[in-house]
Structure formats: structure tokens, C-alpha cells
Design an enzyme around this catalytic site. Structure first.
Site, PDB file in Angstrom:
ATOM      1  N   ASP A   1      -2.157  10.826  -4.635  1.00 59.15           N
ATOM      2  CA  ASP A   1      -2.787  11.784  -5.549  1.00 59.15           C
ATOM      3  C   ASP A   1      -3.725  12.744  -4.846  1.00 59.15           C
ATOM      4  O   ASP A   1      -4.194  12.510  -3.741  1.00 59.15           O
ATOM      5  CB  ASP A   1      -3.609  11.027  -6.599  1.00 59.15           C
ATOM      6  CG  ASP A   1      -4.872  10.422  -5.991  1.00 59.15           C
ATOM      7  OD1 ASP A   1      -4.740   9.572  -5.090  1.00 59.15           O
ATOM      8  OD2 ASP A   1      -5.984  10.825  -6.380  1.00 59.15           O
TER       9      ASP A   1
ATOM     10  N   GLU B   1       0.839  -1.198   0.000  1.00 64.61           N
ATOM     11  CA  GLU B   1       0.000   0.000   0.000  1.00 64.61           C
ATOM     12  C   GLU B   1       0.873   1.247   0.000  1.00 64.61           C
ATOM     13  O   GLU B   1       1.955   1.246   0.601  1.00 64.61           O
ATOM     14  CB  GLU B   1      -0.856   0.033   1.273  1.00 64.61           C
ATOM     15  CG  GLU B   1      -1.940  -1.027   1.322  1.00 64.61           C
ATOM     16  CD  GLU B   1      -3.311  -0.403   1.258  1.00 64.61           C
ATOM     17  OE1 GLU B   1      -3.528   0.511   0.429  1.00 64.61           O
ATOM     18  OE2 GLU B   1      -4.155  -0.812   2.070  1.00 64.61           O
TER      19      GLU B   1
ATOM     20  N   LYS C   1      -0.960   6.780   8.756  1.00 63.64           N
ATOM     21  CA  LYS C   1      -1.432   7.951   9.502  1.00 63.64           C
ATOM     22  C   LYS C   1      -1.902   7.487  10.871  1.00 63.64           C
ATOM     23  O   LYS C   1      -2.138   6.294  11.070  1.00 63.64           O
ATOM     24  CB  LYS C   1      -2.587   8.605   8.729  1.00 63.64           C
ATOM     25  CG  LYS C   1      -2.134   9.252   7.425  1.00 63.64           C
ATOM     26  CD  LYS C   1      -2.885  10.537   7.170  1.00 63.64           C
ATOM     27  CE  LYS C   1      -2.614  11.082   5.791  1.00 63.64           C
ATOM     28  NZ  LYS C   1      -3.816  11.694   5.220  1.00 63.64           N
TER      29      LYS C   1
ATOM     30  N   ASP D   1      -4.578   4.851   5.981  1.00 62.97           N
ATOM     31  CA  ASP D   1      -5.118   6.022   6.674  1.00 62.97           C
ATOM     32  C   ASP D   1      -6.100   5.529   7.738  1.00 62.97           C
ATOM     33  O   ASP D   1      -5.719   5.240   8.867  1.00 62.97           O
ATOM     34  CB  ASP D   1      -5.752   6.934   5.622  1.00 62.97           C
ATOM     35  CG  ASP D   1      -6.304   8.219   6.203  1.00 62.97           C
ATOM     36  OD1 ASP D   1      -6.131   8.458   7.411  1.00 62.97           O
ATOM     37  OD2 ASP D   1      -6.921   9.003   5.461  1.00 62.97           O
TER      38      ASP D   1
HETATM   39  P1  IMP Z   1      -7.856   4.070   4.083  1.00 64.89           P
HETATM   40  O1  IMP Z   1      -8.552   5.206   4.776  1.00 64.89           O
HETATM   41  O2  IMP Z   1      -6.780   3.468   4.972  1.00 64.89           O
HETATM   42  O3  IMP Z   1      -8.823   3.044   3.595  1.00 64.89           O
HETATM   43  O4  IMP Z   1      -7.098   4.680   2.841  1.00 64.89           O
HETATM   44  C1  IMP Z   1      -7.756   4.760   1.617  1.00 64.89           C
HETATM   45  C2  IMP Z   1      -6.977   5.486   0.592  1.00 64.89           C
HETATM   46  O5  IMP Z   1      -7.098   6.867   0.843  1.00 64.89           O
HETATM   47  C3  IMP Z   1      -5.481   5.269   0.475  1.00 64.89           C
HETATM   48  O6  IMP Z   1      -5.137   4.099  -0.202  1.00 64.89           O
HETATM   49  C4  IMP Z   1      -5.110   6.487  -0.340  1.00 64.89           C
HETATM   50  O7  IMP Z   1      -5.383   6.258  -1.708  1.00 64.89           O
HETATM   51  C5  IMP Z   1      -6.074   7.521   0.172  1.00 64.89           C
HETATM   52  N1  IMP Z   1      -5.396   8.454   1.080  1.00 64.89           N
HETATM   53  C6  IMP Z   1      -5.394   8.479   2.425  1.00 64.89           C
HETATM   54  N2  IMP Z   1      -4.683   9.507   2.903  1.00 64.89           N
HETATM   55  C7  IMP Z   1      -4.199  10.149   1.812  1.00 64.89           C
HETATM   56  C8  IMP Z   1      -3.358  11.319   1.625  1.00 64.89           C
HETATM   57  O8  IMP Z   1      -2.874  11.979   2.570  1.00 64.89           O
HETATM   58  N3  IMP Z   1      -3.094  11.671   0.334  1.00 64.89           N
HETATM   59  C9  IMP Z   1      -3.583  10.978  -0.731  1.00 64.89           C
HETATM   60  N4  IMP Z   1      -4.349   9.898  -0.612  1.00 64.89           N
HETATM   61  C10 IMP Z   1      -4.659   9.489   0.653  1.00 64.89           C
END
Ligand code: IMP
Ligand code: MG
Length: 185
Positions: free
Chosen positions: A169, A109, A141, A113
């Protein structure tokens, strides 16, 4: 060169970009992660699965630094969030082509986040009974703490800012910046 990139981007979005991880730091950290993975998977041939689109640069740099054989595959998912970032749904857009059963799987990954995507992928891959399943994420994060497990390999733990570059992105743009930048209003 970095100033030029920042100025170009500023015109695009009206937002300020600050470089937070340089190319040199990314390369150094990927070397360390690759060395650790190569040691941990000695004698094995893991399947390295990139989560599209964000992981492409990280995956390609990481696998070229491994000293063990591996296979490469990709999966694509998309996340829709409800009221909170951790309560959403993840939809499969493109599945892997490899067979998972009995294989050592490493999911790559760009960033974890809320952990929603990682949770979905873990559940999905576990149903196919791999020999082992681990995650490597270039970035995490703080919200990743909402998972009741942690990715085994993490490049950098970041705070809660919006990041772009090196695969990350904003509206599908800026993935091709060679280092990682924070985007601020
Ligand atoms: P999740 O919240 O862990 O499911 O993350 C989902 C997706 O959100 C990640 O794979 C990224 O594509 C996107 N994402 C999360 N934080 C960021 C950021 O700071 N910049 C760009 N994309 C992000
Ligand atoms: Mg992504």
C-alpha cells in the site's frame, strides 16, 4: 486495462506508476514457492501465519497451491522508524489465536525491507518454542541484508524502489491492484 489503472492512480497521487511484476509472473513464482514448501513440509501440517494487512493476497494464493494440509492464522504489527529504517520499534496490534509451541510455523510477509518487522516476529515466535520457524516473503529489498539471517523462501529480490499493489500500500491505498507497480515522483 493496465493503462486505465495507471491513469487512475496517476490522478490520485500525481505520481507515475510502472508495472514491475505482472499477475502472470506472480502466479508462476507462487506456484514454484508452493511446490518447494509442499516438498519441504511433506508429512507435516504447518501453521501459515500472515502478517496483516499486506500479506493477505499472497497468503491466500500461496496456501491454495500447497499440496500439504495446513492451518492459517494472522498477526498484525505496526512499525515506527527512528532516524534509519533499521532502528525503529515494532508494536503488536493483533496476536495469533493458535498455540505455537511444538508447531511448524511459516510466517508470510508481503515484503521484507529493513527487516525490522521480521526480526521482531522471529524473536516473538521463538519465545514460544515452535518445532520450526521459517519466513516466506513475496518480495525483499536490498536492505534485508541488515538481518543476520535470510528468509528461507523469497519470491522476488527487488531494488530500492517504492512498490504498490498485490497487498502493498501507499497510505493504505492501492493494495487491491492485481500486480506490482513501482511508484515514482
Ligand atoms: P520492514 O522495514 O522490513 O520492517 O518492513 C516494514 C513494512 O514496510 C513492510 O511490511 C511493508 O508494509 C512496508 N514496506 C516496505 N517497503 C515497502 C514498499 O516498497 N511499498 C509498500 N510498503 C512497503
Ligand atoms: Mg506490511
Amino acid at each position: 486495462m493496465q493503462t486505465m489503472v495507471a491513469m487512475d492512480v496517476g490522478k490520485y497521487s500525481g505520481k507515475t506508476l510502472t508495472e514491475v511484476i505482472t499477475e502472470a509472473s506472480i502466479n508462476k513464482r507462487i506456484e514454484e514457492l508452493a511446490a518447494k514448501i509442499s516438498t519441504d513440509y511433506q508429512g507435516k501440517t504447518p501453521i501459515i501465519i500472515g502478517v496483516l494487512n499486506g500479506s493477505v493476497f499472497f497468503l491466500s494464493d500461496l496456501v491454495r497451491k500447497l499440496s500439504i494440509p495446513c492451518e492459517i492464522d494472522f498477526i498484525k504489527v505496526s512499525s515506527y522508524y527512528g532516524d534509519t529504517k533499521s532502528s525503529g520499534t515494532v508494536r503488536l496490534i493483533k496476536d495469533v489465536s493458535c498455540l505455537i509451541n511444538g508447531k511448524d510455523i511459516i510466517i508470510v510477509e508481503d515484503i521484507i525491507d529493513s527487516g525490522l518487522t521480521a526480526k521482531f516476529l522471529k524473536h516473538r515466535f521463538e519465545q514460544n518454542e515452535p518445532a520450526s520457524l521459517e519466513f516466506v516473503s513475496l518480495l525483499t529489498k536490498p536492505e534485508v541484508m541488515s538481518l543476520n539471517w535470510s528468509p528461507k523462501y523469497v519470491g522476488f529480490e527487488m531494488d530500492s524502489q517504492f512498490l504498490v499493489g498485490y497487498g502493498l500500500d501507499i497510505d493504505q491505498k492501492l493494495r487491491n491492484l492485481p500486480s506490482i507497480w513501482a511508484l515514482q515522483d
